[in-house]
Scaffold this motif. Sequence first.
Motif, mmCIF file in Angstrom:
data_model
loop_
_atom_site.group_PDB
_atom_site.id
_atom_site.type_symbol
_atom_site.label_atom_id
_atom_site.label_comp_id
_atom_site.label_asym_id
_atom_site.label_seq_id
_atom_site.Cartn_x
_atom_site.Cartn_y
_atom_site.Cartn_z
ATOM 1 N N THR A 82 0.835 -1.199 0.000
ATOM 2 C CA THR A 82 0.000 0.000 0.000
ATOM 3 C C THR A 82 0.871 1.251 0.000
ATOM 4 O O THR A 82 1.871 1.318 0.709
ATOM 5 C CB THR A 82 -0.897 0.020 1.247
ATOM 6 O OG1 THR A 82 -1.671 -1.186 1.304
ATOM 7 C CG2 THR A 82 -1.845 1.208 1.231
ATOM 8 N N ARG A 83 0.505 2.233 -0.787
ATOM 9 C CA ARG A 83 1.175 3.529 -0.720
ATOM 10 C C ARG A 83 1.070 4.078 0.700
ATOM 11 O O ARG A 83 0.010 3.967 1.321
ATOM 12 C CB ARG A 83 0.537 4.511 -1.703
ATOM 13 C CG ARG A 83 0.820 4.204 -3.152
ATOM 14 C CD ARG A 83 -0.170 4.879 -4.074
ATOM 15 N NE ARG A 83 0.176 4.669 -5.469
ATOM 16 C CZ ARG A 83 -0.049 3.558 -6.147
ATOM 17 N NH1 ARG A 83 -0.615 2.524 -5.546
ATOM 18 N NH2 ARG A 83 0.278 3.457 -7.409
ATOM 19 N N LEU A 84 2.157 4.689 1.170
ATOM 20 C CA LEU A 84 2.177 5.148 2.558
ATOM 21 C C LEU A 84 1.075 6.164 2.832
ATOM 22 O O LEU A 84 0.486 6.184 3.913
ATOM 23 C CB LEU A 84 3.547 5.748 2.882
ATOM 24 C CG LEU A 84 3.947 5.767 4.362
ATOM 25 C CD1 LEU A 84 3.852 4.376 4.978
ATOM 26 C CD2 LEU A 84 5.352 6.332 4.529
ATOM 27 N N ARG A 85 0.770 6.992 1.844
ATOM 28 C CA ARG A 85 -0.289 7.983 2.014
ATOM 29 C C ARG A 85 -1.646 7.319 2.234
ATOM 30 O O ARG A 85 -2.449 7.775 3.056
ATOM 31 C CB ARG A 85 -0.338 8.889 0.774
ATOM 32 C CG ARG A 85 -1.318 10.041 0.869
ATOM 33 C CD ARG A 85 -1.250 10.894 -0.387
ATOM 34 N NE ARG A 85 -2.161 12.016 -0.298
ATOM 35 C CZ ARG A 85 -2.386 12.861 -1.309
ATOM 36 N NH1 ARG A 85 -1.738 12.697 -2.450
ATOM 37 N NH2 ARG A 85 -3.238 13.856 -1.167
ATOM 38 N N VAL A 86 -1.890 6.241 1.511
ATOM 39 C CA VAL A 86 -3.150 5.515 1.662
ATOM 40 C C VAL A 86 -3.136 4.706 2.961
ATOM 41 O O VAL A 86 -4.142 4.634 3.676
ATOM 42 C CB VAL A 86 -3.393 4.601 0.453
ATOM 43 C CG1 VAL A 86 -4.697 3.828 0.605
ATOM 44 C CG2 VAL A 86 -3.408 5.419 -0.840
ATOM 45 N N ALA A 87 -1.988 4.102 3.281
ATOM 46 C CA ALA A 87 -1.873 3.324 4.515
ATOM 47 C C ALA A 87 -2.151 4.193 5.737
ATOM 48 O O ALA A 87 -2.740 3.733 6.726
ATOM 49 C CB ALA A 87 -0.479 2.710 4.617
ATOM 50 N N ALA A 88 -1.748 5.455 5.683
ATOM 51 C CA ALA A 88 -2.005 6.360 6.808
ATOM 52 C C ALA A 88 -3.503 6.566 7.006
ATOM 53 O O ALA A 88 -3.987 6.669 8.146
ATOM 54 C CB ALA A 88 -1.314 7.697 6.572
ATOM 55 N N LEU A 89 -4.265 6.594 5.914
ATOM 56 C CA LEU A 89 -5.719 6.724 6.033
ATOM 57 C C LEU A 89 -6.327 5.443 6.590
ATOM 58 O O LEU A 89 -7.278 5.494 7.386
ATOM 59 C CB LEU A 89 -6.319 7.059 4.672
ATOM 60 C CG LEU A 89 -5.917 8.417 4.094
ATOM 61 C CD1 LEU A 89 -6.490 8.585 2.684
ATOM 62 C CD2 LEU A 89 -6.420 9.546 4.990
ATOM 63 N N HIS A 90 -5.790 4.288 6.168
ATOM 64 C CA HIS A 90 -6.242 3.032 6.770
ATOM 65 C C HIS A 90 -6.048 3.070 8.280
ATOM 66 O O HIS A 90 -6.962 2.768 9.055
ATOM 67 C CB HIS A 90 -5.436 1.848 6.216
ATOM 68 C CG HIS A 90 -5.616 1.607 4.754
ATOM 69 N ND1 HIS A 90 -4.730 0.842 4.030
ATOM 70 C CD2 HIS A 90 -6.558 2.021 3.872
ATOM 71 C CE1 HIS A 90 -5.131 0.784 2.771
ATOM 72 N NE2 HIS A 90 -6.228 1.493 2.648
ATOM 73 N N ALA A 91 -4.826 3.428 8.684
ATOM 74 C CA ALA A 91 -4.504 3.449 10.118
ATOM 75 C C ALA A 91 -5.387 4.423 10.868
ATOM 76 O O ALA A 91 -5.776 4.176 12.018
ATOM 77 C CB ALA A 91 -3.029 3.812 10.305
#
Length: 399
Positions: A82-91
């Motif tokens: 996952t792109r880190l920017r998207v992973a941050a939204l997941h988190a």
Amino acid sequence: MERSELVELLSPGGLRLLDSLPPYDPAADVVRVVSELRKAGHSPDLVTAVLGQSRLRAKAVPKFGEFAGRMLFTEAGLEQATRLRVAALHAGRFAGASLNRVVDLGCGIGGDAMALAAMDLTVTGVDADEVTASVASYNLAPFENASVLQSAAEDVDLSGFDAAWLDPARRTAGHSNTSRLTRPEDYSPHLDFVFGLSERMPIGVKLGPGHDRDLIPAEAEAQWVSVDGKLVEMGLWFGALARPGIRRSALLLGRTGTNELTAPRDSEDAPVGVLGDYIYEPDGAIIRARLIGDLARSLDARMLSEGIAYLTSRDLQRTPFATAFRVLEMLPVDEKKLRLALQERRIGTLEIKKRGVDVDPATLRTRLKLKGSESATLVLTRAAGQRVALLVERIPPLA
């Protein structure tokens, strides 16, 4: 990357050598570089490993930014990460729901687990593959609140966790030269296990954006995510991680910020209308989420033709959810007449966009024998069911 290469790479000397390499240059003489490293006394496995990691770190920059330079990767792991920017939204979903102990089942190289740990959540990454789990352990080493377990997802004791994140493997087994799995029943872990887990705890699930919509559980919030105009994933959210009243969402992440369109269900298409002065091409996330009708109504627009994802309006309405084009003129659909029309306008560079017509843009562009100093955009589609060729001008996106 094979196990023997990983062992060499994870040695203190291996990591020092990797970090000492100059920035990856695809035009470099690889034979010369390998020869120099071998003359310096480095083993063949280590040389292969560090050069492979140097290439993967460079390839990972679009997904992980500056963090890519201190991470390790496998080819397959980076492909699905996952792109880190998207992973941050997941988190952020887990943090916002106060779900503090999260298990990442199928953590891969640890991208999502890194984002969860950065939110001060306690996260355990799980991966069945030894090499992948070792790579994830290295990437998560800076976080005291993160750990990695090598295990099949189905074998993990989940009693100590508040929630789970799952990114089922959608590629064949291995660390490189893998291929995409086309049948959901071949995913690992199996979707029956994944969706069954939602009955025990809140979960989030990452799937491909083209995943069969008929297989989306009715109770899930389905969110399609687009990054800089590229559709990257569909996320499914269950339990406390799903937002009340939302079952369909299109989330667009761009250079200018974040925009989202949500709905309680698929939206009904807007009526078909007469071609106006402007047409709109909705973002892929809007199309996949089936929110074209809601977007059309927000723009006071109509469908250009039934079942085709182009909208039209008399007046320009700016939106982050679609690319707008000004219609300059309608050209002949007949290929010979179209070629003459483009020659008359001295168009030598042509972007061809198409929906609802059986045309290969690259082949057509060759047959049109374009000559001239002008550039243009041509839209081949249907208006009220009839084939049309529209010469259009792209409207700059919202700043």
